[in-house]
Design a protein around this motif. Structure first.
Motif, mmCIF file in Angstrom:
data_model
loop_
_atom_site.group_PDB
_atom_site.id
_atom_site.type_symbol
_atom_site.label_atom_id
_atom_site.label_comp_id
_atom_site.label_asym_id
_atom_site.label_seq_id
_atom_site.Cartn_x
_atom_site.Cartn_y
_atom_site.Cartn_z
ATOM 1 N N THR A 1 0.829 -1.202 0.000
ATOM 2 C CA THR A 1 0.000 0.000 0.000
ATOM 3 C C THR A 1 0.868 1.258 0.000
ATOM 4 N N LEU A 2 1.843 1.293 0.903
ATOM 5 C CA LEU A 2 2.700 2.473 1.033
ATOM 6 C C LEU A 2 3.587 2.645 -0.196
ATOM 7 N N ASP A 3 4.098 1.541 -0.725
ATOM 8 C CA ASP A 3 4.981 1.621 -1.884
ATOM 9 C C ASP A 3 4.234 2.120 -3.115
ATOM 10 N N ILE A 4 3.043 1.554 -3.355
ATOM 11 C CA ILE A 4 2.261 1.932 -4.530
ATOM 12 C C ILE A 4 1.709 3.349 -4.401
ATOM 13 N N SER A 5 1.141 3.659 -3.241
ATOM 14 C CA SER A 5 0.346 4.878 -3.081
ATOM 15 C C SER A 5 1.146 6.101 -2.665
ATOM 16 N N ALA A 6 2.349 5.908 -2.125
ATOM 17 C CA ALA A 6 3.109 7.051 -1.622
ATOM 18 C C ALA A 6 4.588 7.026 -2.015
ATOM 19 N N ILE A 7 5.269 5.921 -1.715
ATOM 20 C CA ILE A 7 6.709 5.874 -1.985
ATOM 21 C C ILE A 7 6.979 5.978 -3.487
ATOM 22 N N LEU B 1 -2.517 13.352 -6.081
ATOM 23 C CA LEU B 1 -3.875 13.401 -5.541
ATOM 24 C C LEU B 1 -3.940 12.750 -4.177
ATOM 25 N N SER B 2 -4.520 13.487 -3.211
ATOM 26 C CA SER B 2 -4.609 13.023 -1.828
ATOM 27 C C SER B 2 -6.070 13.026 -1.371
ATOM 28 N N TYR B 3 -6.256 12.881 -0.061
ATOM 29 C CA TYR B 3 -7.608 12.861 0.515
ATOM 30 C C TYR B 3 -7.528 13.299 1.970
ATOM 31 N N VAL B 4 -8.607 13.890 2.468
ATOM 32 C CA VAL B 4 -8.642 14.447 3.812
ATOM 33 C C VAL B 4 -8.393 13.398 4.899
ATOM 34 N N ALA B 5 -8.508 12.118 4.567
ATOM 35 C CA ALA B 5 -8.217 11.055 5.531
ATOM 36 C C ALA B 5 -6.753 11.068 5.978
ATOM 37 N N ALA B 6 -5.916 11.837 5.284
ATOM 38 C CA ALA B 6 -4.536 12.017 5.737
ATOM 39 C C ALA B 6 -4.489 12.774 7.060
ATOM 40 N N GLN B 7 -5.528 13.585 7.332
ATOM 41 C CA GLN B 7 -5.584 14.360 8.576
ATOM 42 C C GLN B 7 -6.663 13.882 9.542
ATOM 43 N N ARG B 8 -7.703 13.248 9.021
ATOM 44 C CA ARG B 8 -8.837 12.857 9.851
ATOM 45 C C ARG B 8 -9.168 11.387 9.635
ATOM 46 N N THR B 9 -9.806 10.794 10.629
ATOM 47 C CA THR B 9 -10.119 9.375 10.557
ATOM 48 C C THR B 9 -11.457 9.142 9.869
ATOM 49 N N ALA C 1 -5.154 5.808 4.505
ATOM 50 C CA ALA C 1 -4.979 7.066 5.230
ATOM 51 C C ALA C 1 -3.503 7.286 5.571
ATOM 52 N N ASP C 2 -2.833 6.221 5.989
ATOM 53 C CA ASP C 2 -1.400 6.317 6.270
ATOM 54 C C ASP C 2 -0.623 6.647 5.002
ATOM 55 N N ALA C 3 -1.029 6.034 3.898
ATOM 56 C CA ALA C 3 -0.354 6.291 2.630
ATOM 57 C C ALA C 3 -0.509 7.744 2.195
ATOM 58 N N LYS C 4 -1.715 8.292 2.362
ATOM 59 C CA LYS C 4 -1.942 9.685 1.974
ATOM 60 C C LYS C 4 -1.163 10.647 2.881
ATOM 61 N N SER C 5 -1.037 10.317 4.153
ATOM 62 C CA SER C 5 -0.231 11.146 5.055
ATOM 63 C C SER C 5 1.221 11.173 4.598
#
Length: 285
Positions: free
Chosen positions: A118-124, A148-156, A164-168
């Motif tokens: 998830t982290l590799d594909i979506s963020a790294i 492109l991100s989403y507010v779930a980076a800041q809120r649950t 959400a971790d990936a977007k953060s």
């Protein structure tokens, strides 16, 4: 309607799959505004999706590549510079996928191998993209990179899970790399936090239809759709935003600044009425 905002500019759009994709809409608008582009997605997405139809429509070349592979990304940037005839002026990273979400693993029962994917594909992949581009000096001065991100980076948000971790992480990379790339090359890097949008990837999030309805009721301007997101991306690629960098830009109709809206309160009150007895006490199932 075209304003020639990207006339003469060259771009790479990562992540277009089909007409539901935000990346698809961005590609169409970029060419409409005068840009020439290349398109990239994974080999399996190219085979299974409709990106060849988009490429034919826009007279753009498709470069199949795994965005988690540095070697593949090196090929994408070197070929794009060759095909387009010069350095790249703008890039869209519209890539995200969670195996845990697909397998319906809850956040307190994640498969950690899947989390790494998830982290590799979506963020790294975003970091790899920027690092490869910088080492090749592939992006022109005052170029613009958007993820492109989403507010779930800041809120649950229930069901968004490890995405959400990936977007953060994605937003953190934009800030950290934005400083270095801006200081050394004048390249600006930002993320756009979009309203929940019914894309192929978004449809895999549990309760997506309810989430979209909730966000629409909360937002004073309503949800921003994929076409409107494409317009925003075009503005960020243009010379009108040459001094905007390292920002997470909310494009969500005002949702991110809201606590409770009148429409959402009415809906909440109606639900309470539906589950209350004659004395107003909540009936629990």
């Amino acid at each position: 309607m075209s304003h020639n905002l990207l006339k003469g500019k060259r771009g790479i759009i990562f992540g277009a799959l089909n007409e539901m994709s935000i990346a698809w809409k961005v590609a169409e608008r970029a060419v409409e505004e005068g840009a020439t582009i290349t398109l990239s997605n994974t080999p399996i997405a190219v085979r299974m999706g409709q990106i060849d139809d988009l490429a034919q429509k826009l007279n753009a070349e498709v470069i199949p590549a795994d965005a988690t592979s540095v070697e593949d990304l090196e090929m994408v940037f070197s070929k794009s510079v060759e095909i387009l005839g010069g350095k790249i002026d703008f890039i869209l990273h519209s890539i995200g996928m969670s195996p845990n979400v697909r397998k319906k693993r809850t956040y307190d029962d994640l498969d950690y191998d899947m989390l790494e994917k998830t982290l590799d594909i979506s963020a790294i992949s975003f970091h790899k993209m920027l690092q490869v581009a910088k080492k090749q000096d592939a992006i022109a001065e005052y170029g613009s990179v958007i993820a492109l991100s989403y507010v779930a980076a800041q809120r649950t948000f229930f069901g968004y899970n490890d995405m959400a971790d990936a977007k953060s992480l994605l937003e953190s990379i934009a800030r950290s790399f934005g400083y270095i790339y801006g200081r050394e090359k004048g390249v600006r890097i930002n993320t756009i936090s979009q309203s929940p949008t019914l894309t192929t990837a978004g449809s895999g999030v549990k309760g997506m239809d309810h989430l979209m309805d909730f966000a629409n009721k909360m937002s004073p301007l309503g949800n921003a759709n994929a076409d409107e997101c494409a317009d925003y991306c075009i503005m960020m690629f243009s010379d009108l935003t040459r001094k905007v960098t390292m920002q997470n830009l909310f494009h969500d109709g005002g949702f991110s600044s809201m606590g409770m809206s009148l429409r959402a309160m009415h809906q909440y009150s109606k639900c309470l009425d539906d589950y209350a007895d004659k004395d107003g006490h909540i009936i629990y199932g």
